[in-house]
Motif scaffolding. Structure first.
Motif, PDB file in Angstrom:
ATOM      1  N   VAL A   2      -0.384  -3.374   2.219  1.00  0.00           N
ATOM      2  CA  VAL A   2       0.169  -2.043   3.230  1.00  0.00           C
ATOM      3  C   VAL A   2       0.752  -1.302   2.164  1.00  0.00           C
ATOM      4  O   VAL A   2       1.992  -1.453   1.516  1.00  0.00           O
ATOM      5  CB  VAL A   2       1.040  -2.517   4.392  1.00  0.00           C
ATOM      6  CG1 VAL A   2       1.492  -1.236   4.979  1.00  0.00           C
ATOM      7  CG2 VAL A   2       0.279  -3.459   5.035  1.00  0.00           C
ATOM      8  N   GLY A  42       1.261   3.805   4.759  1.00  0.00           N
ATOM      9  CA  GLY A  42       0.706   3.104   5.947  1.00  0.00           C
ATOM     10  C   GLY A  42      -0.888   2.957   5.849  1.00  0.00           C
ATOM     11  O   GLY A  42      -1.524   2.359   6.908  1.00  0.00           O
ATOM     12  N   SER A  43      -1.374   3.057   4.965  1.00  0.00           N
ATOM     13  CA  SER A  43      -2.815   2.781   4.714  1.00  0.00           C
ATOM     14  C   SER A  43      -2.761   1.333   4.425  1.00  0.00           C
ATOM     15  O   SER A  43      -1.838   0.695   3.934  1.00  0.00           O
ATOM     16  CB  SER A  43      -3.488   3.743   3.562  1.00  0.00           C
ATOM     17  OG  SER A  43      -3.114   3.710   2.355  1.00  0.00           O
ATOM     18  N   ILE A  44      -3.737   0.711   4.583  1.00  0.00           N
ATOM     19  CA  ILE A  44      -4.208  -0.619   4.593  1.00  0.00           C
ATOM     20  C   ILE A  44      -5.216  -1.120   3.545  1.00  0.00           C
ATOM     21  O   ILE A  44      -6.460  -0.764   3.923  1.00  0.00           O
ATOM     22  CB  ILE A  44      -4.182  -1.545   5.848  1.00  0.00           C
ATOM     23  CG1 ILE A  44      -2.862  -1.386   6.653  1.00  0.00           C
ATOM     24  CG2 ILE A  44      -4.080  -3.172   5.467  1.00  0.00           C
ATOM     25  CD1 ILE A  44      -2.994  -1.718   8.161  1.00  0.00           C
ATOM     26  N   PHE A  80      -1.951  -5.057  13.048  1.00  0.00           N
ATOM     27  CA  PHE A  80      -0.933  -3.919  12.762  1.00  0.00           C
ATOM     28  C   PHE A  80      -0.954  -2.801  13.897  1.00  0.00           C
ATOM     29  O   PHE A  80      -0.066  -1.970  13.739  1.00  0.00           O
ATOM     30  CB  PHE A  80      -1.065  -3.239  11.614  1.00  0.00           C
ATOM     31  CG  PHE A  80      -0.806  -4.321  10.506  1.00  0.00           C
ATOM     32  CD1 PHE A  80       0.609  -4.457  10.156  1.00  0.00           C
ATOM     33  CD2 PHE A  80      -1.699  -4.767   9.657  1.00  0.00           C
ATOM     34  CE1 PHE A  80       0.835  -5.382   9.060  1.00  0.00           C
ATOM     35  CE2 PHE A  80      -1.341  -5.686   8.515  1.00  0.00           C
ATOM     36  CZ  PHE A  80      -0.145  -6.088   8.343  1.00  0.00           C
ATOM     37  N   ARG A 127      -7.845   3.286   9.017  1.00  0.00           N
ATOM     38  CA  ARG A 127      -6.577   3.195   8.153  1.00  0.00           C
ATOM     39  C   ARG A 127      -6.655   1.772   7.231  1.00  0.00           C
ATOM     40  O   ARG A 127      -5.875   1.666   6.467  1.00  0.00           O
ATOM     41  CB  ARG A 127      -5.131   3.044   8.944  1.00  0.00           C
ATOM     42  CG  ARG A 127      -4.812   4.177   9.632  1.00  0.00           C
ATOM     43  CD  ARG A 127      -3.068   4.113   9.535  1.00  0.00           C
ATOM     44  NE  ARG A 127      -2.470   5.353   9.789  1.00  0.00           N
ATOM     45  CZ  ARG A 127      -2.002   6.042   8.907  1.00  0.00           C
ATOM     46  NH1 ARG A 127      -2.067   5.683   7.793  1.00  0.00           N
ATOM     47  NH2 ARG A 127      -1.473   7.282   9.035  1.00  0.00           N
ATOM     48  N   ALA A 158      -1.692 -10.944   7.826  1.00  0.00           N
ATOM     49  CA  ALA A 158      -1.067  -9.595   8.581  1.00  0.00           C
ATOM     50  C   ALA A 158       0.466 -10.135   9.299  1.00  0.00           C
ATOM     51  O   ALA A 158       1.590  -9.649   9.347  1.00  0.00           O
ATOM     52  CB  ALA A 158      -1.777  -9.267   9.802  1.00  0.00           C
ATOM     53  N   ILE A 169       6.596   1.979   7.605  1.00  0.00           N
ATOM     54  CA  ILE A 169       6.245   1.237   6.404  1.00  0.00           C
ATOM     55  C   ILE A 169       7.032   2.175   5.318  1.00  0.00           C
ATOM     56  O   ILE A 169       7.333   1.272   4.213  1.00  0.00           O
ATOM     57  CB  ILE A 169       4.579   1.226   6.116  1.00  0.00           C
ATOM     58  CG1 ILE A 169       3.965   0.584   7.076  1.00  0.00           C
ATOM     59  CG2 ILE A 169       4.475   0.774   4.748  1.00  0.00           C
ATOM     60  CD1 ILE A 169       4.407  -0.939   7.381  1.00  0.00           C
ATOM     61  N   LEU A 177       5.245  -5.950   0.805  1.00  0.00           N
ATOM     62  CA  LEU A 177       4.065  -5.374   1.699  1.00  0.00           C
ATOM     63  C   LEU A 177       2.944  -5.894   1.284  1.00  0.00           C
ATOM     64  O   LEU A 177       1.760  -5.130   1.592  1.00  0.00           O
ATOM     65  CB  LEU A 177       4.248  -4.011   1.761  1.00  0.00           C
ATOM     66  CG  LEU A 177       5.458  -3.209   2.224  1.00  0.00           C
ATOM     67  CD1 LEU A 177       5.527  -1.742   2.184  1.00  0.00           C
ATOM     68  CD2 LEU A 177       5.669  -3.573   3.697  1.00  0.00           C
ATOM     69  N   SER A 178       2.787  -7.016   0.755  1.00  0.00           N
ATOM     70  CA  SER A 178       1.526  -7.690   0.404  1.00  0.00           C
ATOM     71  C   SER A 178       1.582  -9.199   0.771  1.00  0.00           C
ATOM     72  O   SER A 178       2.597  -9.802   0.615  1.00  0.00           O
ATOM     73  CB  SER A 178       1.425  -7.540  -1.054  1.00  0.00           C
ATOM     74  OG  SER A 178      -0.078  -8.195  -1.325  1.00  0.00           O
TER      75      SER A 178
END
Length: 778
Positions: free
Chosen positions: A472, A476-478, A503, A509, A543, A585, A595-596
């Protein structure tokens, strides 16, 4: 923490269970989708071609490749002796499939050498100039020939047994003993096999391969180059179809390209011509089924004894698991009180057959449905009546144990069939068809309603695992990567939906990225219909890890309980305030929240003892039913598929639009297998059906004139799968059995439905005509 689960989420514009378009649909239509042959070519790219044998079985006494090497534009010609590592590309560790055969030819079209040149055309032309001296050896290219010459097998046969079939068969009120031939099938993917290798520093090499199994390509390339797997990176963005044909068969092209690339220090691409692809790569196994079935006056099965012999080709490849799965599905949807089943994976001097959608299950199921036909015609009853009488019972009954001793605990075949029987108006239509046939001199009609029960999981327990990598980013893009491969079936879209749902963000996204061994290691093939099950759960696990960190961060920062934090569409509720997902985020990033995550999943509760023939090889079963009506011309054998109605079980669909497309496509492909697609080898062992001019896949005009397809929307997988969904890749393929059975009824009308036509597959117009003439003479 957010207490909602992946079973009950409801989200706008990105959730599981929504009919979203395939992520590459617009690119497929416009031609913007990049396949390997569309990748901008590296500078000084070289092209490869195969040098194929023109004998079915022979010793190689000598090869004069001087004319090949001296052809203008040829850069290198190499043989098995030039392989730096081990000259083998077998997928199962048996070392019985040489990359380039050196001393012995075992099928017509076997690769003996490879030509690397400045253009594909030059390489192909040069490859034809080789002078090879052979000493011919006896050969056989079919099951009958294999049996007549000792019946050598490429893999240990498997036996499934329950009860006392030897004793109980003799006690049956009625017995039928017969034989059925079931043909093979060419995969006929739109994109042929292709691989491009780009050499790197030291021992490194990057391979772009059209494969369903990147990790196996990685292993094989390392194997032939004698380098570790960490030096090999395999990338797959998409394939133009696979259907099992790219599970193992891409090995040789990737290995050849990699050897040449490392030797010459230049990028190398292998893309065989369609004819060469069909000649040199494996197909669906054809089977010869010898069966005996004992039954009572009502048509209830008492005992079954059957042997499934298969043409496997010169090496083992996946023939062991394929013939195993044929036995796993020889029961179709029926309970056999006493049963004995044996496989015979026979060695033939043909290309090694391999995985194909259904992986042996369709052949096993066709054999089981033939036995139902035998009972129905012997007793003068509707085959559907016999089917329903012999269905597995509901949980708690004494009719739930399969021949491999797994309980059928999720049985919904009764409801599926009853609903389709009603919605398709089967009984009234069958009655009208029988009346029509009484008054029609030349055109005869038939109708059949057949069930599907298909086990889901790899029977090799270790393959039931998957990994996923999720990032992430601050905005906020994934970013999503997993071990599954995309071959048009919509896997990337479905797994992206899982992530967007987890999410609670819009699907746009989530960036879907090419499958690569550099991100997710040790992946299983995208096969066995398990792509969504395995990779979806792995992505969900990734996630979950990230969300747990985010919830802990939010609880601490805003001093709330984890239960007061909820992920809502494109925002996060924290106590009484809501924050847009990107802002949330961004704040987590500045608070140094990881965030990974790498997600992982392994299918629970499955186990299998092949030697004992016992276990729980399948996590669950997928069900379905189809009703097909046909018309045949008794003077020519030609026929039309007038109408097909399908009700299929995918559990709680992850994406109904994609799933319906899979059902429709699988049915038509299965229809082709059972009607028009005929493979033929001549007396010299040469495949003569090796191009669109000689091999007939279904056309748009061959589809049912009326085609009604529905999903069982009430179904929900009792097993803990992603979103309570079920696999959809392979199970609907067997729905096409209704076409074969309907043709059989139309033929049977010639003899007033008193004789089982024993129509072999594929039921080409020639075979239909011969069956009609045979019944007329009885």
């Amino acid at each position: 923490m957010d207490k909602s689960t992946f079973e009950d989420r409801k989200v706008i514009n990105g959730s599981m269970h929504a009919s979203l378009k395939h992520d590459s649909a617009h690119k497929h239509v416009t031609g913007a989708a990049d396949y390997i042959d569309d990748i901008p070519e590296p500078a000084n790219l070289l092209h490869g071609a195969l040098g194929l044998s023109d004998r079915a079985h022979a010793e190689i006494l000598g090869m004069d490749l001087s004319a090949v090497s001296s052809y203008p534009g040829v850069v290198w010609v190499f043989t098995g002796k030039d392989v730096p590592g081990v000259n083998d590309v077998s997928s199962n560790g048996k070392h019985d499939e040489p990359l380039l055969t050196e001393t012995l030819v075992e099928f017509h079209g076997q690769p003996m050498f490879a030509v690397i040149a400045t253009s594909r055309d030059i390489a192909r032309r040069a490859a034809r100039l080789a002078k090879v001296e052979y000493r011919d050896l006896p050969h056989w290219s079919d099951i009958d020939g294999a049996l007549a010459n000792g019946g050598a097998v490429v893999y240990d046969p498997m036996t499934l047994k329950r009860g006392e079939p030897e004793i109980e068969m003799a006690k049956a009120q009625h017995r039928v003993k017969a034989q059925m031939r079931i043909g093979g099938q060419e995969h006929f993917y739109l994109e042929s096999h292709i691989a491009m290798a780009v050499p790197g520093e030291d021992d490194e090499v990057i391979v772009w391969s059209s494969t369903q199994h990147p990790s196996e390509i990685q292993h094989i390339v390392g194997h032939v180059l004698n380098i570790p797997s960490n030096a090999v990176t395999v990338n797959v963005r998409r394939m133009g179809g696979g259907f099992g044909g790219k599970e193992t068969q891409g090995n040789q092209f990737a290995a050849l390209a990699a050897i040449a690339a490392k030797k010459l220090g230049r990028a190398v691409k292998f893309r065989p011509d369609r004819d060469e692809d069909m000649i040199a790569t494996g197909k669906r196994h054809d089977f010869l089924v010898d069966y005996e079935v004992g039954f009572d006056d009502d048509g209830r099965i008492h005992a079954v004894d059957a042997t499934y012999a298969a043409r496997c080709g010169f090496s083992s490849d996946l023939s062991g698991p394929v013939t195993d799965r044929a036995l796993f599905h020889a029961d179709s949807s029926y309970f056999y009180p006493h049963v004995h089943l044996v496989s015979k994976p026979l060695k033939t001097h043909t290309v090694s057959n391999t995985a194909f959608r259904g992986f042996g299950g369709p052949q096993g199921m066709v054999g089981g449905e033939r036995m139902i036909e035998e009972i129905a015609y012997a007793l003068g009853k509707d085959p559907l009546e016999i089917r329903k009488l012999n269905f597995y019972g509901q949980p708690g009954s004494n009719r739930t144990l399969t021949p491999y001793h797994q309980e059928v605990e999720d049985n919904i075949i009764h409801r599926i069939v009853e609903e389709l029987e009603t919605s398709a108006d089967y009984q009234a239509r069958r009655k009208a068809i029988i009346e029509f046939n009484r008054g029609s001199r030349f055109i005869r009609k038939g109708i059949a309603l057949t069930p599907v029960k298909f086990g889901i999981s790899f029977t090799m327990t270790a393959f039931n695992q998957a990994g996923a990598l999720v990032h992430v980013y601050q905005d906020g893009s994934i970013h999503l990567n997993h071990g599954g491969t995309e071959m048009g079936q919509g896997l990337y879209t479905k797994v992206a939906q899982v992530l967007a749902d987890a999410f609670q963000v819009d699907i746009d996204r989530v960036k879907i990225t090419a499958t690569t061994t550099a991100k997710v290691p040790n992946t299983s093939a995208t096969a066995a219909s398990s792509g969504s099950d395995l990779n979806g759960m792995a992505a969900f696990d990734a996630a979950r890890q990230i969300k747990e960190r985010l919830v802990a961060f939010a609880a601490q920062k805003w001093n709330v309980e984890p239960s007061d934090i909820m992920f809502l569409p494109n925002r996060v509720r924290i106590g009484d305030k809501e924050i847009p997902f990107p802002d949330f985020i961004n704040q987590a990033y500045f608070a140094r929240v990881q965030l990974s995550a790498a997600g992982f999943y392994k299918t629970p509760d499955i186990h299998w003892d092949r030697k004992a023939g016992r276990g729980m090889p399948f996590f669950y079963f997928a069900y379905g039913a189809s009703c097909t009506e046909v018309s045949i011309d008794t003077l020519t054998g030609e026929y039309l598929i007038d109408r097909t109605d399908i009700l299929h079980d995918v559990g709680r669909s992850l994406n109904p639009a994609i799933d319906i497309g899979q059902v429709e496509g699988a049915f038509v492909q299965g229809m082709g297998w059972l009607t028009t697609e005929e493979l033929w080898w001549d007396a010299k062992g040469r495949l003569r059906t090796h191009a669109p001019s000689t091999y007939k896949i279904p056309l748009a005009s061959d589809r049912p004139k009326v085609f009604n397809v529905r999903l069982a929307e009430w179904s929900e997988n009792p097993a803990a799968t992603i979103g309570r969904s079920k696999a959809v890749g392979e199970p609907p393929f067997m729905l096409a059995i209704s076409v074969l059975e309907a043709l059989s009824m139309a033929v049977a009308s010639v003899a007033d439905y008193k004789i089982c036509p024993r129509l072999d597959a594929p039921a080409t117009p020639e075979r239909v005509l011969m069956a009609v003439e045979r019944l007329k003479e009885m």
